[in-house]
Motif scaffolding. Structure first.
Motif, short mmCIF file in Angstrom:
data_model
loop_
_atom_site.label_atom_id
_atom_site.label_comp_id
_atom_site.label_asym_id
_atom_site.label_seq_id
_atom_site.Cartn_x
_atom_site.Cartn_y
_atom_site.Cartn_z
N ASP A 132 -20.98 -41.56 -18.08
CA ASP A 132 -21.74 -41.51 -19.33
C ASP A 132 -20.78 -41.19 -20.48
O ASP A 132 -20.04 -40.20 -20.43
N ALA A 177 -16.50 -38.15 -23.35
CA ALA A 177 -15.89 -37.63 -24.59
C ALA A 177 -15.75 -36.11 -24.51
O ALA A 177 -14.72 -35.55 -24.92
N LYS A 178 -16.77 -35.43 -24.00
CA LYS A 178 -16.69 -33.97 -23.85
C LYS A 178 -15.58 -33.59 -22.87
O LYS A 178 -14.84 -32.63 -23.11
N TRP A 209 -20.90 -39.97 -23.56
CA TRP A 209 -20.83 -38.70 -24.28
C TRP A 209 -20.23 -37.60 -23.41
O TRP A 209 -19.48 -36.76 -23.91
N VAL A 231 -20.63 -33.68 -30.17
CA VAL A 231 -20.91 -34.67 -29.12
C VAL A 231 -22.08 -34.20 -28.26
O VAL A 231 -22.99 -34.97 -27.93
N HIS A 233 -25.30 -36.32 -28.13
CA HIS A 233 -25.20 -37.13 -26.90
C HIS A 233 -24.57 -38.48 -27.24
O HIS A 233 -24.99 -39.52 -26.74
N ASP A 234 -23.53 -38.41 -28.07
CA ASP A 234 -22.85 -39.61 -28.57
C ASP A 234 -21.37 -39.27 -28.72
O ASP A 234 -21.03 -38.27 -29.35
N PRO A 235 -20.46 -40.12 -28.17
CA PRO A 235 -19.04 -39.84 -28.31
C PRO A 235 -18.53 -39.98 -29.75
O PRO A 235 -17.43 -39.54 -30.07
N PRO A 289 -20.12 -38.75 -32.83
CA PRO A 289 -21.26 -38.04 -33.43
C PRO A 289 -21.30 -38.07 -34.96
O PRO A 289 -22.33 -37.77 -35.54
#
Length: 127
Positions: free
Chosen positions: A69, A74-75, A71, A116, A120-122, A124
């Motif tokens: 996923d 990205a985290k 996001w 992020v 819930h978006d890489p 943001p």
């Protein structure tokens, strides 16, 4: 364990992580001997272990995973950058200028990770 409890632990440990990182950064910049206290070398690691465990628990509960996923990917990479910058800031930086720059960079990455997580978006900041 209920989702709400795991999420609460995760959010609480995020706040503790940020507080301790800011405090240790201030102590680094002021040359405080407090930075060498035993609890300062132990407590952040214990807290960060709980933070990571609760994050992994939430991922499993949500059925979303890093490298699958976007996001969470990205985290994950943000976390790696934060760890590297934090290590430079608090231990490995050769000069105070390098340590301060790494500390500021780590705080910016921390902010990105939070953004992020909330979006819930890489990416943001594009909205």
């Amino acid at each position: 364990m209920p989702y709400s409890l795991v999420k609460h632990v995760h959010l609480t440990t995020i706040g503790i992580t940020l507080t301790l990182f800011v405090l240790r950064g201030v102590w680094m910049m002021t040359g405080s001997a407090r930075l060498q206290a035993r609890w300062v070398r132990v407590v952040p690691h214990v807290n960060d272990t709980l933070l990571l465990a609760s994050g992994l628990g939430l991922a499993v509960m949500l059925g979303q995973y890093p490298l699958v996923d976007g996001w969470l990917t990205a985290k994950f990479f943000g976390l790696l950058a934060y760890i590297v910058l934090g290590t430079v800031a608090l231990k490995r930086g050769r000069t105070k200028g390098v340590r301060v720059a790494a500390w500021i960079g780590a705080l910016l990455v921390f902010g990105y990770i939070v953004a992020v997580a909330l979006a819930h978006d890489p990416f943001p900041f594009r909205h």
